[in-house]
Motif scaffolding. Structure first.
Motif, PDB file in Angstrom:
ATOM      1  N   SER A 182       0.836  -1.200   0.000  1.00 23.80           N
ATOM      2  CA  SER A 182       0.000   0.000   0.000  1.00 23.80           C
ATOM      3  C   SER A 182       0.875   1.256   0.000  1.00 23.80           C
ATOM      4  CB  SER A 182      -0.922  -0.002   1.221  1.00 23.80           C
ATOM      5  OG  SER A 182      -0.155   0.055   2.409  1.00 23.80           O
ATOM      6  N   HIS A 183       0.250   2.381  -0.290  1.00 24.65           N
ATOM      7  CA  HIS A 183       1.000   3.636  -0.343  1.00 24.65           C
ATOM      8  C   HIS A 183       1.567   4.008   1.028  1.00 24.65           C
ATOM      9  CE1 HIS A 183      -0.065   4.518  -4.499  1.00 24.65           C
ATOM     10  NE2 HIS A 183      -1.333   4.219  -4.228  1.00 24.65           N
ATOM     11  N   LEU A 184       0.838   3.726   2.091  1.00 24.89           N
ATOM     12  CA  LEU A 184       1.326   4.044   3.434  1.00 24.89           C
ATOM     13  C   LEU A 184       2.581   3.236   3.762  1.00 24.89           C
ATOM     14  CD1 LEU A 184       1.005   5.471   6.135  1.00 24.89           C
ATOM     15  CD2 LEU A 184      -0.519   3.600   6.852  1.00 24.89           C
ATOM     16  N   VAL A 185       2.562   1.951   3.422  1.00 23.48           N
ATOM     17  CA  VAL A 185       3.729   1.105   3.671  1.00 23.48           C
ATOM     18  C   VAL A 185       4.920   1.577   2.837  1.00 23.48           C
ATOM     19  CG1 VAL A 185       4.648  -1.236   3.485  1.00 23.48           C
ATOM     20  CG2 VAL A 185       2.323  -0.873   4.307  1.00 23.48           C
ATOM     21  N   GLN A 186       4.672   1.972   1.594  1.00 22.34           N
ATOM     22  CA  GLN A 186       5.755   2.487   0.765  1.00 22.34           C
ATOM     23  C   GLN A 186       6.383   3.741   1.370  1.00 22.34           C
ATOM     24  OE1 GLN A 186       4.596   3.024  -3.326  1.00 22.34           O
ATOM     25  NE2 GLN A 186       3.552   1.049  -3.448  1.00 22.34           N
ATOM     26  N   SER A 203      12.875   0.384   9.643  1.00 23.22           N
ATOM     27  CA  SER A 203      12.873  -0.081   8.261  1.00 23.22           C
ATOM     28  C   SER A 203      12.831  -1.613   8.191  1.00 23.22           C
ATOM     29  CB  SER A 203      14.106   0.455   7.535  1.00 23.22           C
ATOM     30  OG  SER A 203      14.177  -0.049   6.219  1.00 23.22           O
ATOM     31  N   GLN A 204      13.563  -2.262   9.080  1.00 20.56           N
ATOM     32  CA  GLN A 204      13.543  -3.731   9.095  1.00 20.56           C
ATOM     33  C   GLN A 204      12.175  -4.266   9.493  1.00 20.56           C
ATOM     34  OE1 GLN A 204      16.129  -5.801   8.056  1.00 20.56           O
ATOM     35  NE2 GLN A 204      16.767  -3.784   7.324  1.00 20.56           N
ATOM     36  N   THR A 205      11.498  -3.548  10.384  1.00 18.68           N
ATOM     37  CA  THR A 205      10.146  -3.963  10.766  1.00 18.68           C
ATOM     38  C   THR A 205       9.187  -3.890   9.584  1.00 18.68           C
ATOM     39  OG1 THR A 205      10.553  -3.147  13.010  1.00 18.68           O
ATOM     40  CG2 THR A 205       8.257  -3.533  12.369  1.00 18.68           C
ATOM     41  N   VAL A 206       9.257  -2.783   8.839  1.00 15.42           N
ATOM     42  CA  VAL A 206       8.392  -2.640   7.666  1.00 15.42           C
ATOM     43  C   VAL A 206       8.741  -3.683   6.609  1.00 15.42           C
ATOM     44  CG1 VAL A 206       7.689  -1.072   5.822  1.00 15.42           C
ATOM     45  CG2 VAL A 206       8.077  -0.183   8.119  1.00 15.42           C
ATOM     46  N   THR A 207      10.035  -3.943   6.456  1.00 17.59           N
ATOM     47  CA  THR A 207      10.467  -4.950   5.476  1.00 17.59           C
ATOM     48  C   THR A 207       9.932  -6.331   5.836  1.00 17.59           C
ATOM     49  OG1 THR A 207      12.486  -3.691   5.038  1.00 17.59           O
ATOM     50  CG2 THR A 207      12.475  -5.999   4.389  1.00 17.59           C
ATOM     51  N   ALA A 208       9.915  -6.638   7.127  1.00 13.96           N
ATOM     52  CA  ALA A 208       9.388  -7.942   7.539  1.00 13.96           C
ATOM     53  C   ALA A 208       7.920  -8.095   7.164  1.00 13.96           C
ATOM     54  CB  ALA A 208       9.557  -8.101   9.060  1.00 13.96           C
ATOM     55  N   TRP A 209       7.141  -7.031   7.320  1.00 16.59           N
ATOM     56  CA  TRP A 209       5.719  -7.124   6.968  1.00 16.59           C
ATOM     57  C   TRP A 209       5.496  -7.155   5.457  1.00 16.59           C
ATOM     58  CZ3 TRP A 209       1.691  -8.171   9.999  1.00 16.59           C
ATOM     59  CH2 TRP A 209       1.876  -8.081  11.382  1.00 16.59           C
ATOM     60  N   MET A 210       6.444  -6.658   4.678  1.00 12.59           N
ATOM     61  CA  MET A 210       6.300  -6.707   3.216  1.00 12.59           C
ATOM     62  C   MET A 210       6.693  -8.057   2.647  1.00 12.59           C
ATOM     63  SD  MET A 210       7.434  -2.977   1.738  1.00 12.59           S
ATOM     64  CE  MET A 210       9.153  -3.249   2.193  1.00 12.59           C
ATOM     65  N   LEU A 211       7.710  -8.691   3.209  1.00 10.87           N
ATOM     66  CA  LEU A 211       8.251  -9.909   2.621  1.00 10.87           C
ATOM     67  C   LEU A 211       7.746 -11.190   3.288  1.00 10.87           C
ATOM     68  CD1 LEU A 211      11.997  -8.853   2.110  1.00 10.87           C
ATOM     69  CD2 LEU A 211      10.128  -8.820   0.441  1.00 10.87           C
ATOM     70  N   MET A 212       7.307 -11.117   4.538  1.00 14.10           N
ATOM     71  CA  MET A 212       6.934 -12.319   5.279  1.00 14.10           C
ATOM     72  C   MET A 212       5.424 -12.447   5.396  1.00 14.10           C
ATOM     73  SD  MET A 212       9.669 -12.020   8.431  1.00 14.10           S
ATOM     74  CE  MET A 212      11.423 -11.785   8.109  1.00 14.10           C
ATOM     75  N   VAL A 216       6.367   4.730   4.551  1.00  8.26           N
ATOM     76  CA  VAL A 216       7.102   4.412   5.777  1.00  8.26           C
ATOM     77  C   VAL A 216       8.415   3.707   5.463  1.00  8.26           C
ATOM     78  CG1 VAL A 216       7.030   3.105   7.937  1.00  8.26           C
ATOM     79  CG2 VAL A 216       4.993   4.323   7.154  1.00  8.26           C
ATOM     80  N   HIS A 217       8.364   2.780   4.494  1.00  9.05           N
ATOM     81  CA  HIS A 217       9.571   2.022   4.143  1.00  9.05           C
ATOM     82  C   HIS A 217      10.667   2.940   3.614  1.00  9.05           C
ATOM     83  CE1 HIS A 217      12.207  -0.964   2.382  1.00  9.05           C
ATOM     84  NE2 HIS A 217      12.054  -0.395   1.192  1.00  9.05           N
ATOM     85  N   TYR A 218      10.343   3.736   2.620  1.00 10.62           N
ATOM     86  CA  TYR A 218      11.373   4.591   2.032  1.00 10.62           C
ATOM     87  C   TYR A 218      11.775   5.732   2.969  1.00 10.62           C
ATOM     88  CZ  TYR A 218      11.030   2.288  -2.502  1.00 10.62           C
ATOM     89  OH  TYR A 218      11.065   1.371  -3.518  1.00 10.62           O
ATOM     90  N   ALA A 219      10.839   6.226   3.770  1.00  9.05           N
ATOM     91  CA  ALA A 219      11.177   7.306   4.706  1.00  9.05           C
ATOM     92  C   ALA A 219      12.180   6.832   5.750  1.00  9.05           C
ATOM     93  CB  ALA A 219       9.912   7.830   5.386  1.00  9.05           C
ATOM     94  N   THR A 220      11.957   5.661   6.313  1.00  6.74           N
ATOM     95  CA  THR A 220      12.883   5.143   7.329  1.00  6.74           C
ATOM     96  C   THR A 220      14.230   4.756   6.722  1.00  6.74           C
ATOM     97  OG1 THR A 220      11.853   2.957   7.044  1.00  6.74           O
ATOM     98  CG2 THR A 220      11.065   4.346   8.859  1.00  6.74           C
ATOM     99  N   ALA A 221      14.203   4.123   5.541  1.00  9.89           N
ATOM    100  CA  ALA A 221      15.457   3.700   4.919  1.00  9.89           C
ATOM    101  C   ALA A 221      16.307   4.902   4.492  1.00  9.89           C
ATOM    102  CB  ALA A 221      15.172   2.801   3.717  1.00  9.89           C
ATOM    103  N   VAL A 222      15.668   5.881   3.862  1.00 14.47           N
ATOM    104  CA  VAL A 222      16.417   7.059   3.411  1.00 14.47           C
ATOM    105  C   VAL A 222      16.874   7.901   4.607  1.00 14.47           C
ATOM    106  CG1 VAL A 222      16.253   9.194   2.089  1.00 14.47           C
ATOM    107  CG2 VAL A 222      15.273   7.092   1.166  1.00 14.47           C
ATOM    108  N   SER A 223      16.064   7.982   5.651  1.00 16.64           N
ATOM    109  CA  SER A 223      16.479   8.706   6.855  1.00 16.64           C
ATOM    110  C   SER A 223      17.696   8.046   7.495  1.00 16.64           C
ATOM    111  CB  SER A 223      15.329   8.764   7.860  1.00 16.64           C
ATOM    112  OG  SER A 223      14.239   9.486   7.343  1.00 16.64           O
TER     113      SER A 223
END
Length: 218
Positions: free
Chosen positions: A63-67, A135-144, A69-76
């Motif tokens: 979803s757009h919200l997950v995108q 970022s790792q938390t968001v990644t876990a919800w996207m891939l797992m 959060v993912h890019y905001a945390t990773a780029v930050s």
């Protein structure tokens, strides 16, 4: 003769003060190098998260919200850790250079400036580490799948709590009151000047007494 003794004692005490500051500067330099090295490692992790093809595909399907959060945390994380690497490198290079080539008293000014900058660098390092965990938390919800994502989230949360409490405990153990501020440095300078003046009076008095004894013997 008294003036010459006074200058000799003053020069010796100043040399000892410079040696102490030199040891302190070497300690700060090792501190900055250690933090900068770890920040560079985390920067590599952040770049991998942003540029990974599998994560990009998973992000596009989320979803757009997950995108966001993912890019905001990773780029930050990437920006904060790169800031840490850049500033720690610049302070490690320019601090000792200014201490050696600057005007009189530059050693003390360089050490004080390095103390001030190291806290900003440390805060940036901690902020980048927090963003990496998010970022790792968001990644876990996207891939797992959901059960695995829940377990991973709990593990990340517990680990973050343990790291945070450990950092506070270690900070309390090794914290020096007034070491990070500039107001306390003024009090330290006053006490140092009083100590130097007292040592100077003792050395001068000792020299006078020695000459009196020598005169009596002769």
């Amino acid at each position: 003769m008294l003036a010459a003794d006074r200058r000799a004692v003053d020069s010796e005490l100043q040399a000892q003060a410079v040696q102490i500051k030199n040891i302190e500067m070497e300690n700060l330099d090792r501190y900055l190098q250690a933090v900068g090295t770890q920040a560079a490692l985390i920067t590599g992790f952040a770049i991998t998260i942003v540029m990974s093809s599998d994560l990009i595909q998973a992000t596009n399907e989320a979803s757009h919200l997950v995108q966001v959060v993912h890019y905001a945390t990773a780029v930050s994380c990437l920006c904060l850790e790169f800031y840490c690497v850049q500033n720690s490198t610049m302070v490690s290079v320019f601090g000792p250079t200014y201490a050696l080539n600057g005007p009189k008293g530059s050693m003390h000014s360089a050490v004080r400036a390095m103390k001030e900058e190291r806290m900003t660098i440390l805060y940036a390092f901690g902020g980048g580490a927090i963003c990496l965990g998010l970022s790792q938390t968001v990644t876990a919800w996207m891939l797992m799948r959901t059960p695995a994502a829940i377990v991973s989230t709990v593990i990340i949360a517990v680990t973050s709590y343990v790291i945070g409490t450990s950092a506070k405990r270690i900070g309390r153990k090794f914290h020096l009151k007034g070491d990070m501020g500039t107001g306390e440095d003024d009090h330290k300078k006053v006490h140092a000047n009083q100590y130097l003046n007292g040592m100077l009076v003792q050395e001068t008095t000792r020299g006078i007494d020695g000459r009196k004894v020598e005169g009596v013997v002769l």
